[in-house]
Enzyme design. Sequence first.
Site, PDB file in Angstrom:
ATOM      1  N   THR A 210      62.209 -51.049 -13.658  1.00 48.28           N
ATOM      2  CA  THR A 210      61.533 -50.715 -12.403  1.00 48.28           C
ATOM      3  C   THR A 210      60.620 -51.885 -12.004  1.00 48.28           C
ATOM      4  O   THR A 210      60.164 -52.625 -12.863  1.00 48.28           O
ATOM      5  CB  THR A 210      60.691 -49.444 -12.639  1.00 48.28           C
ATOM      6  OG1 THR A 210      61.580 -48.357 -12.757  1.00 48.28           O
ATOM      7  CG2 THR A 210      59.696 -49.182 -11.533  1.00 48.28           C
ATOM      8  N   ARG A 238      67.524 -35.859  -9.811  1.00 50.56           N
ATOM      9  CA  ARG A 238      66.333 -36.164 -10.620  1.00 50.56           C
ATOM     10  C   ARG A 238      65.458 -37.232  -9.943  1.00 50.56           C
ATOM     11  O   ARG A 238      65.940 -38.236  -9.438  1.00 50.56           O
ATOM     12  CB  ARG A 238      66.785 -36.644 -11.997  1.00 50.56           C
ATOM     13  CG  ARG A 238      65.632 -37.018 -12.945  1.00 50.56           C
ATOM     14  CD  ARG A 238      65.306 -38.497 -12.894  1.00 50.56           C
ATOM     15  NE  ARG A 238      64.293 -38.847 -13.893  1.00 50.56           N
ATOM     16  CZ  ARG A 238      63.681 -40.028 -13.940  1.00 50.56           C
ATOM     17  NH1 ARG A 238      63.971 -40.966 -13.073  1.00 50.56           N
ATOM     18  NH2 ARG A 238      62.765 -40.269 -14.854  1.00 50.56           N
ATOM     19  N   VAL A 239      64.157 -36.987  -9.929  1.00 46.24           N
ATOM     20  CA  VAL A 239      63.193 -37.957  -9.403  1.00 46.24           C
ATOM     21  C   VAL A 239      62.160 -38.233 -10.497  1.00 46.24           C
ATOM     22  O   VAL A 239      61.672 -37.298 -11.139  1.00 46.24           O
ATOM     23  CB  VAL A 239      62.489 -37.400  -8.138  1.00 46.24           C
ATOM     24  CG1 VAL A 239      61.380 -38.336  -7.686  1.00 46.24           C
ATOM     25  CG2 VAL A 239      63.500 -37.198  -7.011  1.00 46.24           C
ATOM     26  N   GLY A 240      61.844 -39.500 -10.700  1.00 46.42           N
ATOM     27  CA  GLY A 240      60.880 -39.872 -11.742  1.00 46.42           C
ATOM     28  C   GLY A 240      59.476 -40.033 -11.197  1.00 46.42           C
ATOM     29  O   GLY A 240      59.116 -39.472 -10.157  1.00 46.42           O
ATOM     30  N   ASP A 241      58.686 -40.823 -11.899  1.00 44.73           N
ATOM     31  CA  ASP A 241      57.273 -40.994 -11.546  1.00 44.73           C
ATOM     32  C   ASP A 241      57.052 -42.007 -10.420  1.00 44.73           C
ATOM     33  O   ASP A 241      56.014 -41.975  -9.752  1.00 44.73           O
ATOM     34  CB  ASP A 241      56.481 -41.458 -12.778  1.00 44.73           C
ATOM     35  CG  ASP A 241      57.005 -42.802 -13.295  1.00 44.73           C
ATOM     36  OD1 ASP A 241      58.248 -42.978 -13.335  1.00 44.73           O
ATOM     37  OD2 ASP A 241      56.192 -43.678 -13.624  1.00 44.73           O
ATOM     38  N   THR A 261      55.623 -48.250 -15.167  1.00 48.69           N
ATOM     39  CA  THR A 261      57.061 -48.221 -15.455  1.00 48.69           C
ATOM     40  C   THR A 261      57.256 -47.587 -16.824  1.00 48.69           C
ATOM     41  O   THR A 261      56.465 -47.823 -17.722  1.00 48.69           O
ATOM     42  CB  THR A 261      57.680 -49.632 -15.432  1.00 48.69           C
ATOM     43  OG1 THR A 261      59.053 -49.539 -15.839  1.00 48.69           O
ATOM     44  CG2 THR A 261      56.963 -50.611 -16.340  1.00 48.69           C
ATOM     45  N   GLY A 262      58.284 -46.783 -16.948  1.00 42.40           N
ATOM     46  CA  GLY A 262      58.509 -46.145 -18.248  1.00 42.40           C
ATOM     47  C   GLY A 262      59.236 -44.836 -18.092  1.00 42.40           C
ATOM     48  O   GLY A 262      59.858 -44.564 -17.059  1.00 42.40           O
ATOM     49  N   GLY A 264      59.687 -41.745 -16.937  1.00 43.67           N
ATOM     50  CA  GLY A 264      59.020 -41.153 -15.780  1.00 43.67           C
ATOM     51  C   GLY A 264      58.475 -39.750 -15.975  1.00 43.67           C
ATOM     52  O   GLY A 264      57.368 -39.436 -15.522  1.00 43.67           O
TER      53      GLY A 264
HETATM   54  N1  ASP Z   1      59.721 -44.838 -14.342  1.00 40.00           N
HETATM   55  C1  ASP Z   1      61.066 -44.912 -13.828  1.00 40.00           C
HETATM   56  C2  ASP Z   1      61.614 -43.522 -13.701  1.00 40.00           C
HETATM   57  O1  ASP Z   1      61.371 -42.721 -14.562  1.00 40.00           O
HETATM   58  C3  ASP Z   1      61.971 -45.696 -14.693  1.00 40.00           C
HETATM   59  C4  ASP Z   1      61.515 -47.086 -14.972  1.00 40.00           C
HETATM   60  O2  ASP Z   1      60.318 -47.335 -15.039  1.00 40.00           O
HETATM   61  O3  ASP Z   1      62.369 -47.940 -15.122  1.00 40.00           O
HETATM   62  O4  ASP Z   1      62.331 -43.268 -12.770  1.00 40.00           O
END
Ligand code: ASP
Length: 343
Positions: A210, A238-241, A261-262, A264
């Site tokens: 990300t 699905r939606v992340g952070d 980033t991580g 989510g």
């Molecule tokens: N945080 C992002 C998500 O969960 C993924 C990422 O950081 O690469 O969608």
Amino acid sequence: MILKKLSALFIAATLLPFSAVAENPPIRLVIHGGAGTILKQNITPEKEAEYKARLEESLKAGYAILNDGGTSIDAVIASIKVMENSPLFNAGKGAVFTNDGRNELDASIMDGKTLMAGAVAGVTTVKNPIEAAYAVMTKSPHVLMVSKGADQFAAQNGLTQVDPTYFKTDFRWQQLQKAKEKEQIILDHDDNKLAALYIDPMMYDYKFGTVGAVALDRHGNLAAGTSTGGMTNKRYGRVGDSPIIGAGTYANNNSVAVSATGSGEKFIRTSTAFNISSQVRFQNLPLDVASKNALKEVADIDGSGGVIVVDKKGNYAMEFNTAGMYRGTIGTDGKPEIAIYGE
Ligand code: ASP
């Protein structure tokens, strides 16, 4: 008399650098291109050089705006666009694939001065999702738009549209095939199929990828933005952070600007970006300490990743609990600093 004039000149000359500094408040831009299992032995020197070149281009794009007296919001957009347009990162072109072989993109942006924010999730045709997030912030009364509606809104506001195949790269396609193979192995051995449907990134060599940027401009305003393709093999919309204000992105002139980033889900469950902002604002903690605390909360529920943070004085932090994080920063002196691996 001459002596008096000379000493006045001397005083003026010695004061000059200070008044010049006072007229030129600090600027600072910090970026990330994702965290994860990023180890020197796994990256060729050529790939490493490519990453560094793109991170530097991103820093310089944002710096040019900040150095000209532009806004932190514009700097964040400019530096994120460079990474969205590069196939190296999991954002815009080069985004990861969903389980059914699509690229669904999420992005968000926040202005620390006004607390205005905008975000999009699951978009598939707007070339630069960070611009769509900015349009939501500035041209609608809403904060978050999703899927077809968000793409339609971006198109109506004149943002460049692309065929969804534009985002596709062979590397990410292969990554999806590998993820599916691993998932099948889990499904074959696990009665609790629902839990296994979503592969935990900790279970394989995951690089998040990300992108994000946080900035302080000469006017003393903070801004943060994040853009992503999400997680390989994601499904069911699905939606992340990343598009969630307070989780993946947050900016408040009273405290800090943050992009994360991580994993989510874990960042959402611990409100990572708002968590860091609150620690700085209410406990006056240094940025690296607040970041480590927030990442500890993520780790406590088996999550991993990283954050970038900047405050109104230009202090900054780039913290992660993974092997590495693509990252960089540039300040008033205009000298980019770039790093990839852990210390
Ligand atoms: N945080 C992002 C998500 O969960 C993924 C990422 O950081 O690469 O969608």
